[in-house]
Design a protein around this motif. Structure first.
Motif, PDB file in Angstrom:
ATOM      1  N   TRP A   1       9.349 -30.193  16.867  1.00 24.31           N
ATOM      2  CA  TRP A   1      10.152 -29.272  16.060  1.00 24.31           C
ATOM      3  C   TRP A   1       9.411 -28.768  14.821  1.00 24.31           C
ATOM      4  O   TRP A   1      10.022 -28.181  13.925  1.00 24.31           O
ATOM      5  N   GLU A   2       8.112 -28.975  14.772  1.00 25.22           N
ATOM      6  CA  GLU A   2       7.356 -28.509  13.604  1.00 25.22           C
ATOM      7  C   GLU A   2       7.472 -26.989  13.469  1.00 25.22           C
ATOM      8  O   GLU A   2       7.244 -26.253  14.443  1.00 25.22           O
ATOM      9  N   PRO A   3       7.811 -26.489  12.253  1.00 18.59           N
ATOM     10  CA  PRO A   3       8.016 -25.042  12.071  1.00 18.59           C
ATOM     11  C   PRO A   3       6.697 -24.285  11.925  1.00 18.59           C
ATOM     12  O   PRO A   3       6.345 -23.782  10.852  1.00 18.59           O
ATOM     13  N   THR A   4       5.949 -24.191  13.016  1.00 20.62           N
ATOM     14  CA  THR A   4       4.615 -23.588  12.961  1.00 20.62           C
ATOM     15  C   THR A   4       4.652 -22.101  12.621  1.00 20.62           C
ATOM     16  O   THR A   4       3.639 -21.551  12.186  1.00 20.62           O
ATOM     17  N   PHE A   5       5.792 -21.447  12.813  1.00 19.24           N
ATOM     18  CA  PHE A   5       5.878 -20.025  12.475  1.00 19.24           C
ATOM     19  C   PHE A   5       5.662 -19.782  10.984  1.00 19.24           C
ATOM     20  O   PHE A   5       5.344 -18.657  10.572  1.00 19.24           O
ATOM     21  N   LEU A   6       5.817 -20.837  10.166  1.00 20.81           N
ATOM     22  CA  LEU A   6       5.627 -20.684   8.723  1.00 20.81           C
ATOM     23  C   LEU A   6       4.151 -20.561   8.347  1.00 20.81           C
ATOM     24  O   LEU A   6       3.835 -20.307   7.184  1.00 20.81           O
ATOM     25  N   ARG A   7       3.257 -20.735   9.320  1.00 21.13           N
ATOM     26  CA  ARG A   7       1.832 -20.567   9.033  1.00 21.13           C
ATOM     27  C   ARG A   7       1.467 -19.122   8.751  1.00 21.13           C
ATOM     28  O   ARG A   7       0.449 -18.843   8.128  1.00 21.13           O
ATOM     29  N   ARG A   8       2.282 -18.198   9.216  1.00 15.54           N
ATOM     30  CA  ARG A   8       1.985 -16.785   8.996  1.00 15.54           C
ATOM     31  C   ARG A   8       2.003 -16.481   7.497  1.00 15.54           C
ATOM     32  O   ARG A   8       2.821 -17.027   6.757  1.00 15.54           O
ATOM     33  N   PRO A   9       1.110 -15.600   7.052  1.00 17.30           N
ATOM     34  CA  PRO A   9       1.013 -15.311   5.613  1.00 17.30           C
ATOM     35  C   PRO A   9       2.354 -14.915   5.007  1.00 17.30           C
ATOM     36  O   PRO A   9       3.048 -14.040   5.533  1.00 17.30           O
TER      37      PRO A   9
ATOM     38  N   GLY B   1       6.221 -18.694   4.796  1.00 16.68           N
ATOM     39  CA  GLY B   1       6.677 -19.927   4.158  1.00 16.68           C
ATOM     40  C   GLY B   1       7.150 -19.700   2.738  1.00 16.68           C
ATOM     41  O   GLY B   1       8.183 -20.233   2.314  1.00 16.68           O
ATOM     42  N   VAL B   2       6.397 -18.895   1.985  1.00 12.30           N
ATOM     43  CA  VAL B   2       6.792 -18.588   0.602  1.00 12.30           C
ATOM     44  C   VAL B   2       8.129 -17.863   0.586  1.00 12.30           C
ATOM     45  O   VAL B   2       8.985 -18.132  -0.268  1.00 12.30           O
TER      46      VAL B   2
ATOM     47  N   VAL C   1      10.533 -18.070   2.851  1.00 10.16           N
ATOM     48  CA  VAL C   1      11.579 -19.036   3.194  1.00 10.16           C
ATOM     49  C   VAL C   1      11.914 -19.897   1.990  1.00 10.16           C
ATOM     50  O   VAL C   1      13.095 -20.150   1.695  1.00 10.16           O
ATOM     51  N   LEU C   2      10.894 -20.361   1.272  1.00  9.59           N
ATOM     52  CA  LEU C   2      11.117 -21.151   0.064  1.00  9.59           C
ATOM     53  C   LEU C   2      11.925 -20.360  -0.953  1.00  9.59           C
ATOM     54  O   LEU C   2      12.888 -20.888  -1.537  1.00  9.59           O
ATOM     55  N   ALA C   3      11.560 -19.097  -1.164  1.00  6.27           N
ATOM     56  CA  ALA C   3      12.272 -18.269  -2.146  1.00  6.27           C
ATOM     57  C   ALA C   3      13.730 -18.071  -1.755  1.00  6.27           C
ATOM     58  O   ALA C   3      14.633 -18.148  -2.603  1.00  6.27           O
ATOM     59  N   VAL C   4      13.979 -17.845  -0.463  1.00  7.42           N
ATOM     60  CA  VAL C   4      15.357 -17.632   0.000  1.00  7.42           C
ATOM     61  C   VAL C   4      16.187 -18.897  -0.192  1.00  7.42           C
ATOM     62  O   VAL C   4      17.334 -18.846  -0.670  1.00  7.42           O
ATOM     63  N   ILE C   5      15.619 -20.069   0.165  1.00  6.48           N
ATOM     64  CA  ILE C   5      16.367 -21.320   0.021  1.00  6.48           C
ATOM     65  C   ILE C   5      16.639 -21.623  -1.446  1.00  6.48           C
ATOM     66  O   ILE C   5      17.749 -22.051  -1.805  1.00  6.48           O
ATOM     67  N   VAL C   6      15.657 -21.377  -2.323  1.00 12.03           N
ATOM     68  CA  VAL C   6      15.857 -21.597  -3.758  1.00 12.03           C
ATOM     69  C   VAL C   6      16.961 -20.683  -4.283  1.00 12.03           C
ATOM     70  O   VAL C   6      17.814 -21.112  -5.076  1.00 12.03           O
TER      71      VAL C   6
ATOM     72  N   ASP D   1       1.036 -27.180   4.155  1.00 13.81           N
ATOM     73  CA  ASP D   1       0.992 -26.045   3.211  1.00 13.81           C
ATOM     74  C   ASP D   1       1.889 -24.892   3.657  1.00 13.81           C
ATOM     75  O   ASP D   1       1.583 -23.732   3.416  1.00 13.81           O
ATOM     76  N   TYR D   2       3.018 -25.235   4.295  1.00 10.14           N
ATOM     77  CA  TYR D   2       3.907 -24.180   4.778  1.00 10.14           C
ATOM     78  C   TYR D   2       4.630 -23.461   3.647  1.00 10.14           C
ATOM     79  O   TYR D   2       4.889 -22.266   3.729  1.00 10.14           O
ATOM     80  N   LEU D   3       4.994 -24.173   2.590  1.00 12.96           N
ATOM     81  CA  LEU D   3       5.847 -23.585   1.553  1.00 12.96           C
ATOM     82  C   LEU D   3       5.065 -22.753   0.550  1.00 12.96           C
ATOM     83  O   LEU D   3       5.515 -21.683   0.140  1.00 12.96           O
ATOM     84  N   ILE D   4       3.923 -23.248   0.126  1.00 12.66           N
ATOM     85  CA  ILE D   4       3.027 -22.517  -0.764  1.00 12.66           C
ATOM     86  C   ILE D   4       1.602 -22.788  -0.297  1.00 12.66           C
ATOM     87  O   ILE D   4       1.227 -23.945  -0.118  1.00 12.66           O
ATOM     88  N   PRO D   5       0.784 -21.745  -0.081  1.00 14.84           N
ATOM     89  CA  PRO D   5      -0.591 -21.974   0.379  1.00 14.84           C
ATOM     90  C   PRO D   5      -1.431 -22.655  -0.697  1.00 14.84           C
ATOM     91  O   PRO D   5      -1.097 -22.629  -1.886  1.00 14.84           O
TER      92      PRO D   5
END
Length: 382
Positions: A222-230, A233-234, A236-241, A278-282
């Motif tokens: 279930w690893e969210p590998t789609f977050l590797r795209r430039p 991840g950032v 997604v982090l911004a939306v959740i915050v 490094d999915y959330l912030i590179p």
């Protein structure tokens, strides 16, 4: 499960503590119409729930495998003792130090009255030392003055969790996951009174459940590998915050589900961070800065309110002697407070946290070594 430090978890600690610092700016450091307006659209006390989710994950990630590896009841209790010793050396020295310094500041550095009354601070100090600050906080809410060490309510709740969680593992055994799920479900469906707010354990339980899942094969699938795209991840982090901040506003206060949803969103962030990819912030300067903040987050959390009040005391004394006063300049006041927090938290990390943490680890190691050499002198092995 490896005990290696997860840098993405440190990143989340940095985000959590910065959220709490921002939440406490208004009134505790200065009053601002801008901050008052921001609070209508977004509040940041959810940083505490993010801390809870992180704590549940990190503690269970190491404690559950250690207890599962015990072959005898005596071994089990030795592991619990070692866990409690490590937690005590990790948390109590800094907590007791800043409780003491806050009380002393109330006595000797309180011309402006920012630290509150001596009576309230003595009571608050006792509550912090005895780990019932969360119950005092609920009792005092909108009724009477708590004292300058009010942030200790969350530390008391975590200490209570550290004390009771090993016993919960022992009692529930293979039903632990179901017990934790029930704990989350009950709180999601319950209206949170002040007392229920200070014993909220849904984020802690979700963190534990995540740690238990991370030991299963399906976790990797279930690893969210789609977050590797430039920038995905950032984003997604911004939306959740933003969602967390919106849910924390007063407009959602009448709803019974908002704290439960905040706990779930916090657990989602911990889940993403748990892969340490490094999915959330590179990687880069921003992440290095945030992980530094995260590594010092415990000290920052303890120190920020005394630091805010010391800056208020400093500006008050400047005003009384007719010197230039930064109190009317929020940016300058904020920079002074941040500089003080950085300086004191670094001092605390280098000279209190790390030395005492290492001493606790050494003590546990010595106690373990002393038991292993007992059989050679003819005693019975555990």
């Amino acid at each position: 499960m490896s005990n290696k430090r997860i840098m993405d978890i440190e990143l989340l600690r940095g985000i959590a503590v910065l959220g709490v610092l921002f939440h406490h700016l208004h009134i505790n450091l200065f009053t601002s119409p801008l901050l008052q307006t921001i609070s209508v659209y977004g509040q940041f006390w959810w940083g505490v729930d993010l801390f809870f989710a992180i704590s549940g994950f990190v503690i269970a990630r190491s404690l559950i495998p250690a207890l599962q590896g015990c072959s005898t009841r005596q071994e089990y209790w030795l592991q619990i003792r070692n866990f409690w010793l490590r937690r005590a050396f990790r948390l109590l020295p800094s907590a007791w130090l800043w409780l003491t310094l806050t009380l002393l500041a109330c006595v000797f550095l309180n011309r402006a009255g920012a630290f509150g009354s001596l009576h309230a601070n003595v009571q608050a100090t006792l509550a912090g030392l005895a780990q019932y600050a969360n119950f005092r906080f609920a009792d005092s809410f909108l009724h009477y003055e708590y004292g300058a060490s009010f942030v200790y309510w969350s530390l008391s709740l975590e200490e209570q969790f550290y004390l009771l969680f090993p016993l919960m593992i022992l009692l529930c055994r293979k039903y632990l996951a179901w017990a934790l799920l029930a704990l989350v479900a009950v709180q999601l469906l319950t209206s949170r009174t002040p007392m229920l707010m200070v014993v909220r354990t849904d984020a802690l339980a979700l963190g534990v459940l995540l740690a238990m899942w991370s030991m299963q094969p399906g976790y990797r699938r279930w690893e969210p590998t789609f977050l590797r795209r430039p920038w995905v991840g950032v984003s997604v982090l911004a939306v959740i915050v933003m969602l967390l901040s919106m849910l924390a506003t007063d407009r959602f206060q009448p709803t019974h589900y908002r704290v439960g949803v905040i706990a779930m969103l916090s657990a989602v962030l911990v889940w993403v961070a748990s892969y340490n990819r490094d999915y959330l912030i590179p990687r880069g300067l921003l992440k290095n800065l945030m992980t530094w903040v995260g590594s010092r987050s415990y000290g920052i959390y303890l120190i920020h309110i005394p630091a805010y009040f010391l800056v208020r005391e400093f500006t008050f004394r400047l005003q009384t002697v007719g010197l230039p006063n930064p109190a009317g300049q929020p940016i300058l006041t904020l920079l002074i407070a941040c500089g003080l927090i950085v300086l004191l938290s670094e001092f605390n990390y280098r000279f209190i946290e790390m030395p005492l943490r290492n001493r606790g680890a050494s003590l546990v190691q010595r106690l373990g070594t002393s038991r292993t050499v007992i059989p050679s002198s003819g005693a019975t092995s555990c």
